[in-house]
Scaffold this motif. Structure first.
Motif, PDB file in Angstrom:
ATOM      1  N   PHE A  82      48.003  40.375  37.406  1.00  0.00           N
ATOM      2  CA  PHE A  82      47.318  39.778  38.883  1.00  0.00           C
ATOM      3  C   PHE A  82      46.679  41.124  39.712  1.00  0.00           C
ATOM      4  CE2 PHE A  82      51.742  37.872  37.921  1.00  0.00           C
ATOM      5  CZ  PHE A  82      51.170  36.477  38.413  1.00  0.00           C
ATOM      6  N   ALA A  83      45.596  40.566  40.303  1.00  0.00           N
ATOM      7  CA  ALA A  83      44.804  41.480  40.739  1.00  0.00           C
ATOM      8  C   ALA A  83      45.383  41.961  41.886  1.00  0.00           C
ATOM      9  CB  ALA A  83      43.158  40.828  41.288  1.00  0.00           C
ATOM     10  N   THR A  84      44.982  43.320  42.471  1.00  0.00           N
ATOM     11  CA  THR A  84      45.748  43.891  43.649  1.00  0.00           C
ATOM     12  C   THR A  84      44.537  44.475  44.403  1.00  0.00           C
ATOM     13  OG1 THR A  84      46.204  46.236  42.977  1.00  0.00           O
ATOM     14  CG2 THR A  84      47.649  44.411  42.382  1.00  0.00           C
ATOM     15  N   GLN A  88      46.288  49.289  37.614  1.00  0.00           N
ATOM     16  CA  GLN A  88      45.518  49.929  36.675  1.00  0.00           C
ATOM     17  C   GLN A  88      44.241  49.144  36.312  1.00  0.00           C
ATOM     18  OE1 GLN A  88      45.537  52.942  35.278  1.00  0.00           O
ATOM     19  NE2 GLN A  88      47.465  53.388  36.263  1.00  0.00           N
ATOM     20  N   ARG A  89      43.361  49.597  35.733  1.00  0.00           N
ATOM     21  CA  ARG A  89      42.115  48.695  35.425  1.00  0.00           C
ATOM     22  C   ARG A  89      42.605  48.056  33.872  1.00  0.00           C
ATOM     23  NH1 ARG A  89      38.850  47.955  39.807  1.00  0.00           N
ATOM     24  NH2 ARG A  89      38.613  49.982  41.092  1.00  0.00           N
ATOM     25  N   GLY A  90      41.902  46.796  33.934  1.00  0.00           N
ATOM     26  CA  GLY A  90      42.213  46.123  32.662  1.00  0.00           C
ATOM     27  C   GLY A  90      41.536  44.860  32.566  1.00  0.00           C
ATOM     28  N   HIS A 136      37.196  41.618  38.339  1.00  0.00           N
ATOM     29  CA  HIS A 136      37.202  42.850  37.248  1.00  0.00           C
ATOM     30  C   HIS A 136      36.930  44.143  38.317  1.00  0.00           C
ATOM     31  CE1 HIS A 136      37.028  40.362  33.933  1.00  0.00           C
ATOM     32  NE2 HIS A 136      35.913  39.670  34.304  1.00  0.00           N
ATOM     33  N   ASP A 137      36.781  43.753  39.643  1.00  0.00           N
ATOM     34  CA  ASP A 137      36.416  45.022  40.458  1.00  0.00           C
ATOM     35  C   ASP A 137      37.956  45.333  41.102  1.00  0.00           C
ATOM     36  OD1 ASP A 137      36.869  42.239  41.501  1.00  0.00           O
ATOM     37  OD2 ASP A 137      36.173  42.921  43.586  1.00  0.00           O
ATOM     38  N   LEU A 138      38.982  44.677  40.843  1.00  0.00           N
ATOM     39  CA  LEU A 138      40.395  45.187  41.247  1.00  0.00           C
ATOM     40  C   LEU A 138      41.274  45.900  40.221  1.00  0.00           C
ATOM     41  CD1 LEU A 138      40.902  42.157  43.725  1.00  0.00           C
ATOM     42  CD2 LEU A 138      39.713  44.449  44.316  1.00  0.00           C
ATOM     43  N   ARG A 139      42.245  46.596  40.651  1.00  0.00           N
ATOM     44  CA  ARG A 139      43.371  47.015  39.819  1.00  0.00           C
ATOM     45  C   ARG A 139      44.258  46.025  39.590  1.00  0.00           C
ATOM     46  NH1 ARG A 139      44.910  52.381  42.827  1.00  0.00           N
ATOM     47  NH2 ARG A 139      46.263  52.928  41.101  1.00  0.00           N
ATOM     48  N   GLY A 173      48.481  47.167  34.367  1.00  0.00           N
ATOM     49  CA  GLY A 173      47.829  46.186  34.183  1.00  0.00           C
ATOM     50  C   GLY A 173      46.784  46.412  32.872  1.00  0.00           C
ATOM     51  N   ASN A 174      46.877  47.669  32.562  1.00  0.00           N
ATOM     52  CA  ASN A 174      45.854  48.083  31.511  1.00  0.00           C
ATOM     53  C   ASN A 174      46.708  47.928  30.056  1.00  0.00           C
ATOM     54  OD1 ASN A 174      47.628  50.099  31.710  1.00  0.00           O
ATOM     55  ND2 ASN A 174      46.080  51.802  31.718  1.00  0.00           N
TER      56      ASN A 174
END
Length: 435
Positions: free
Chosen positions: A181-183, A196-198, A205-208, A231-232
């Motif tokens: 899930f994007a945070t 994390q970025r993943g 794609h701009d959110l952790r 998230g990665n």
């Protein structure tokens, strides 16, 4: 706009005063008040009955139903037993605050800052005696700070046991899925290492990201095991940890791993995970990517048999075997006519859009209205045919190398015959295929 509406119930007509307003551009009932039968209204108008000077409308049914389940499971008591006694300056225990937060999430999710305002619109203060001043949003965060990962696992385990006992959950067949899930956690915030970025499944794609694995019951989709992870990390790497926790909890309820069947998707397929399942003695139902097993897709439709029409509609299936993950597997290949129709309709729309874009490009090149080099034109064609399966159905040729002249760069495309598309015409659309 107000209107008087009558409802016929049990041979009697009961009247309601409705307020209708436009919400999101559509008319919607925003208020409905019960007035009684015609005689009640007449008595009120004649002044023979007392009419209140004002009324207050509070949410009751959904709040009471959700809170009764929370109390039945003993959620607040379980949290308090795990986190310890309340702080001396706290107006309520951590379990009470987290139970209230859970109630809000079920009924009408809002921020902790807005909780007190929402609470005032409900009748919950009739059965939860807590001062309004104690609903400060900072008290909720204080309670949440007591929840370390080990404590969360213990709380979830105990609540799971309570659910299984109170509601006689069928735990023999469970479904596992993992996603992220994007945070909106700031990139410079180092206090939340789980974000994390993943690979963002929501395409943000701009959110952790934060990952979540969830095991739910087949009947009702009731969650029984969860696991949060950074998230990665790929889903497949978290599979064994979730399965081990699931088996531990299932055995804690008196069950045996050999009685348990877990269903999961192809994202968790790996030889190591299959070996792990075999070592535990678990039964499982997994899925295979069809693109990796063309032999299964080549099975003729006449071999498919109709399944239970009352449960599955027009679903048909055929049993086969396939070599997958280092072993010969029993495979059930299914075909849903409704899902097929939706896919065909969606792909038809995607294909029509690509055709319009290619036609516009071909016309633009034919008129010589471009100064771009061939590589840029090829890049545009690649982008147009990039959506899934489009490049397998539409074939494009680009002739010429010099831009700006009508006869030096031309684009032509045509449709291939394709049984996979289910919605494509085999006839040529523009131009002819090269010899």
């Amino acid at each position: 706009m107000s209107s008087l509406t009558g409802k016929r119930i049990g041979g009697q007509t009961y009247y309601y005063l409705r307020e209708v307003a436009r919400v999101g551009g559509k008319p919607k009932i925003v208020s409905q008040r019960y007035l009684g039968k015609a005689g009640d209204i007449a008595a009120a108008m004649a002044g023979t009955v007392a009419v209140p000077e004002r009324t207050r409308h509070l949410a009751f049914g959904d709040v009471a139903a959700a809170w009764s389940v929370i109390e039945r499971l003993g959620v607040a008591q379980i949290i308090d037993e795990v986190t310890g006694s309340r702080r001396a300056d706290a107006a309520a225990s951590a379990g009470t605050y987290l139970a209230l937060a859970t109630l809000n999430r079920v009924v009408a999710p809002c921020s902790k800052l807005a909780f007190a305002d929402w609470w005032a619109t409900t009748a919950a203060d009739r059965w939860v005696k807590i001062p309004a001043a104690a609903l400060d949003h900072r008290r909720f965060w204080d309670a949440m700070d007591l929840l370390s990962p080990p404590r969360l696992e213990e709380i979830e385990r105990r609540i799971g046991q309570a659910m299984a006992g109170q509601f006689a959950l069928d735990l023999s067949g469970l479904v596992l899925d993992m996603t992220n899930f994007a945070t909106f956690i700031d990139s410079a915030n180092e206090k939340a290492p789980i974000a994390q970025r993943g690979k963002a499944k929501q395409k943000r794609h701009d959110l952790r990201l934060a990952g979540l694995g969830l095991v739910v019951t087949r009947d009702g989709g009731i969650p029984v095991v969860s696991r949060a992870y950074p998230g990665n990390r790929p889903d497949v790497t978290q599979f064994t940890a979730v399965i081990d926790e699931l088996v531990t909890r299932y055995q804690g309820l008196g069950g045996s791993a050999g009685d348990l069947t877990v269903t999961f998707d192809a994202g968790n397929d790996s030889a190591a995970n299959q070996d792990h399942l075999a070592g535990l003695g678990l039964h499982y139902v997994a899925s295979l990517p069809p693109s990796q097993h063309p032999g299964l897709l080549a099975i003729p439709a006449r071999r498919y048999r109709l399944m239970d029409p009352d449960r599955f509609g027009g679903l048909t299936a055929v049993e086969a075997t396939a070599e997958a993950l280092g072993a010969t597997r029993r495979v059930i290949v299914t075909h849903s006519p409704t899902f097929h129709a939706r896919q065909a309709r969606g792909f038809s729309q995607t294909l029509a859009k690509a055709e319009r874009q290619l036609s516009a490009l071909a016309a633009r090149l034919a008129r010589g209205h471009t100064r771009r080099p061939r590589t840029q034109v090829e890049a545009e064609i690649s982008q147009i045919t990039d959506p899934r399966w489009v490049s397998r159905v539409l074939q494009v040729t680009l002739t010429g190398t010099r831009p700006g002249r009508p006869t030096t760069m031309l684009a032509r495309y045509w449709k291939r015959k394709s049984s996979a598309s289910g919605s494509c015409s085999p006839t040529a659309t523009t131009g002819r295929p090269p010899k």
